[in-house]
Every structure is written in C-alpha cells, then in structure tokens.
Design a protein around this motif. Structure first.
Motif, PDB file in Angstrom:
ATOM      1  N   GLY A  96     -79.317  -8.342  69.694  1.00  0.00           N
ATOM      2  CA  GLY A  96     -79.271  -7.944  68.312  1.00  0.00           C
ATOM      3  C   GLY A  96     -78.174  -9.127  67.712  1.00  0.00           C
ATOM      4  N   ILE A  97     -78.313  -9.126  66.256  1.00  0.00           N
ATOM      5  CA  ILE A  97     -77.344 -10.087  65.615  1.00  0.00           C
ATOM      6  C   ILE A  97     -75.975  -9.579  65.701  1.00  0.00           C
ATOM      7  N   PRO A  98     -75.409  -8.466  65.966  1.00  0.00           N
ATOM      8  CA  PRO A  98     -73.959  -7.960  66.108  1.00  0.00           C
ATOM      9  C   PRO A  98     -73.692  -8.363  67.420  1.00  0.00           C
ATOM     10  N   SER A  99     -74.547  -8.535  68.480  1.00  0.00           N
ATOM     11  CA  SER A  99     -73.919  -9.014  69.963  1.00  0.00           C
ATOM     12  C   SER A  99     -73.921 -10.407  69.969  1.00  0.00           C
ATOM     13  N   LEU A 100     -74.904 -11.208  69.137  1.00  0.00           N
ATOM     14  CA  LEU A 100     -74.925 -12.481  69.142  1.00  0.00           C
ATOM     15  C   LEU A 100     -73.445 -13.180  68.582  1.00  0.00           C
ATOM     16  N   ASN A 101     -73.367 -12.433  67.359  1.00  0.00           N
ATOM     17  CA  ASN A 101     -72.064 -12.936  66.625  1.00  0.00           C
ATOM     18  C   ASN A 101     -70.807 -12.504  67.579  1.00  0.00           C
ATOM     19  N   ASP A 102     -70.715 -11.522  68.184  1.00  0.00           N
ATOM     20  CA  ASP A 102     -69.566 -11.258  69.089  1.00  0.00           C
ATOM     21  C   ASP A 102     -69.526 -12.356  70.330  1.00  0.00           C
ATOM     22  N   LEU A 103     -70.642 -12.581  70.711  1.00  0.00           N
ATOM     23  CA  LEU A 103     -70.758 -13.704  71.772  1.00  0.00           C
ATOM     24  C   LEU A 103     -70.408 -14.893  71.322  1.00  0.00           C
ATOM     25  N   TYR A 104     -70.660 -15.442  70.125  1.00  0.00           N
ATOM     26  CA  TYR A 104     -70.375 -16.722  69.222  1.00  0.00           C
ATOM     27  C   TYR A 104     -68.908 -16.790  69.201  1.00  0.00           C
ATOM     28  N   ILE A 105     -68.201 -15.825  68.802  1.00  0.00           N
ATOM     29  CA  ILE A 105     -67.011 -15.565  68.269  1.00  0.00           C
ATOM     30  C   ILE A 105     -66.016 -15.588  69.715  1.00  0.00           C
ATOM     31  N   THR A 106     -66.312 -15.059  70.602  1.00  0.00           N
ATOM     32  CA  THR A 106     -65.534 -14.960  71.830  1.00  0.00           C
ATOM     33  C   THR A 106     -65.634 -15.935  72.885  1.00  0.00           C
ATOM     34  N   ALA A 107     -66.885 -16.688  72.706  1.00  0.00           N
ATOM     35  CA  ALA A 107     -67.261 -17.802  73.816  1.00  0.00           C
ATOM     36  C   ALA A 107     -66.459 -19.121  73.548  1.00  0.00           C
ATOM     37  N   LYS A 108     -65.718 -19.673  74.523  1.00  0.00           N
ATOM     38  CA  LYS A 108     -65.115 -20.951  74.236  1.00  0.00           C
ATOM     39  C   LYS A 108     -66.033 -21.971  73.881  1.00  0.00           C
ATOM     40  N   ASP A 109     -66.815 -22.384  74.968  1.00  0.00           N
ATOM     41  CA  ASP A 109     -67.965 -23.628  74.537  1.00  0.00           C
ATOM     42  C   ASP A 109     -69.334 -23.139  74.700  1.00  0.00           C
ATOM     43  N   ASN A 110     -69.778 -22.453  76.008  1.00  0.00           N
ATOM     44  CA  ASN A 110     -71.116 -22.046  76.272  1.00  0.00           C
ATOM     45  C   ASN A 110     -71.121 -20.601  76.503  1.00  0.00           C
ATOM     46  N   VAL A 111     -72.232 -20.233  76.534  1.00  0.00           N
ATOM     47  CA  VAL A 111     -72.569 -18.899  76.675  1.00  0.00           C
ATOM     48  C   VAL A 111     -73.775 -18.799  77.860  1.00  0.00           C
ATOM     49  N   SER A 112     -73.593 -17.771  78.798  1.00  0.00           N
ATOM     50  CA  SER A 112     -74.429 -17.629  79.988  1.00  0.00           C
ATOM     51  C   SER A 112     -75.207 -16.500  79.794  1.00  0.00           C
ATOM     52  N   PHE A 113     -76.381 -16.291  80.134  1.00  0.00           N
ATOM     53  CA  PHE A 113     -77.517 -15.438  80.382  1.00  0.00           C
ATOM     54  C   PHE A 113     -78.043 -15.378  81.761  1.00  0.00           C
ATOM     55  N   SER A 114     -77.991 -13.970  82.150  1.00  0.00           N
ATOM     56  CA  SER A 114     -78.367 -13.651  83.531  1.00  0.00           C
ATOM     57  C   SER A 114     -79.900 -13.711  83.549  1.00  0.00           C
ATOM     58  N   ILE A 115     -80.603 -14.364  84.534  1.00  0.00           N
ATOM     59  CA  ILE A 115     -81.901 -14.782  84.732  1.00  0.00           C
ATOM     60  C   ILE A 115     -82.565 -13.327  85.520  1.00  0.00           C
ATOM     61  N   SER A 116     -83.770 -12.818  85.078  1.00  0.00           N
ATOM     62  CA  SER A 116     -84.446 -11.748  85.641  1.00  0.00           C
ATOM     63  C   SER A 116     -84.495 -11.802  87.140  1.00  0.00           C
ATOM     64  N   SER A 117     -84.719 -10.704  87.799  1.00  0.00           N
ATOM     65  CA  SER A 117     -84.977 -10.699  89.189  1.00  0.00           C
ATOM     66  C   SER A 117     -86.217 -11.288  89.844  1.00  0.00           C
ATOM     67  N   THR A 118     -87.260 -11.173  88.766  1.00  0.00           N
ATOM     68  CA  THR A 118     -88.453 -11.794  89.333  1.00  0.00           C
ATOM     69  C   THR A 118     -88.120 -13.544  89.185  1.00  0.00           C
ATOM     70  N   LEU A 119     -87.753 -13.962  88.225  1.00  0.00           N
ATOM     71  CA  LEU A 119     -87.694 -15.295  88.120  1.00  0.00           C
ATOM     72  C   LEU A 119     -86.449 -15.920  89.170  1.00  0.00           C
ATOM     73  N   THR A 120     -85.484 -15.007  89.602  1.00  0.00           N
ATOM     74  CA  THR A 120     -84.510 -15.525  90.622  1.00  0.00           C
ATOM     75  C   THR A 120     -85.359 -15.532  91.804  1.00  0.00           C
TER      76      THR A 120
END
Length: 207
Positions: A96-120
C-alpha cells in the motif's frame, strides 16, 4: 465556498501534498458518487493489493535480481539469459501507499523485495548453489508509483469538474451522482491497466 472536488484538485496540485490524505478524500468522493470501481482502487492503494489481485501497470517497476552468496554472505547480481530478460526486468509492487512511502523515506538508495519461494526454486535450478534471492530497485521508482497515484487523482478531479460534478458543501446532487455514472468516469480506472509481464515477489524491505 467551492466543492470538495475542487478542494481535492487544489491539494493534488501541491507537490508536497500528503498522499494518504488525498486518498482518504478521494475515497469519500467516490463513496458519495457510488463509484465502486474507483472506491475499490483507492482501498487497494491504501491497504495494498492481495497476492491474487492484478495490479495497475504503473506498479510494475524495473530492477535487478540479486542472490545471497552463502560462502561470504554477500549479495551478488544474477545474470539473466536473453530468454528470461523480459520476465525478470520488472515486478508488480503490491504494498500500500503508506508502506511504499515509508520505504522511500527510510531507504538510502535502493529497496529490495523478497522473491517468492516458487520463483526461488526456479532460479536455484540454474544456480551452482541453493540460496535466496532479492529484486533490487532504485528508491526513485517507489516515488514514481506514489507520484502516479497523485497525478491520477488530479486527472480524476478534472474529469469530474468537466462533467459538472463538484460536491458543494460535501454533498452531491442527484444530477451529479447520475453524471458520475457516465462511462468515461465510471470506467476511469481501466486506464491504469495494461499487459505487463513480471516476476512474483513478497514483502519488501529497505536495502
């Protein structure tokens, strides 16, 4: 006194506007105008999209796949063959937008997202070692998602105004509610979707 639609329009023009406040006000307008599709879009932007729900095309963002090297604990880029390059170049961001906004504010340069177990499991079949993977994107792409949502709300208010819908004193006349059911307004969110192929991810975290 201007109506709530023009009030929201002025706020959406502000570069420093609070996006969560814009969404709440847009929700009130959509609810009063009985625009169920737009109302649902706002809810999803606020709360996030479920795993099985399709996301708008603007929520597919580009980045790179990284693998955790179990030998030294470092994250290393994963080479993707030409055949899989399109599939692994973008992914649907469901937070959601609130989470994205928090990630944007706290991240230095990049943001990482975990990949699902199926794709792993798929990636591990072509890897010399079994490990976990992340999809890393520039934080600017999160801002792009947030900005697109704000611009969409602004365009929506302009469309409402063009069709005589302003919501004086926080209420709408029967004529305004009827006008809101015009296809160009009722089907407005259809413009947000397009066929985009991307990879399956899980919860995001700053990196």
């Amino acid at each position: 006194m201007s109506g709530i639609v023009l009030e929201l329009q002025r706020e959406a023009l502000d570069k420093a506007a609070n996006i969560e406040s814009l969404l709440r006000k847009a929700y009130v307008i959509a609810k009063k105008l009985k625009l169920e599709k737009f109302e649902e879009w706002i809810k999803q932007e606020q709360d996030g999209y479920s795993i099985e729900t399709e996301v708008p095309s603007y929520r597919y963002i580009g980045g790179s796949v990284y693998a955790l090297n179990p030998a030294n604990g470092r994250w290393i880029p994963v080479g993707i063959s030409d055949g899989g390059r399109n599939k692994f170049s973008k992914f649907p961001i469901k937070e959601g937008i609130p989470s994205l906004n928090d990630l944007y504010i706290t991240a230095k340069d990049n943001v990482s997202f975990s990949i699902s177990s199926t794709l792993t499991d798929v990636l591990n079949k072509t890897s010399p070692f079994e490990t976990i993977y992340s999809f890393v994107v520039p934080k600017s792409q999160l801002h792009q998602v947030i900005s697109t949502v704000q611009n969409s709300i602004l365009d929506w208010t302009l469309l409402l105004e063009e069709n005589g819908i302003e919501g004086e004193n926080l209420s709408f006349t029967n004529a305004e509610i009827e006008n809101a059911q015009l296809p160009i307004i009722n089907n407005y969110i259809n413009n947000f979707y397009a066929n985009v192929e991307g990879i399956d991810l899980q919860q995001g975290s700053s990196k």
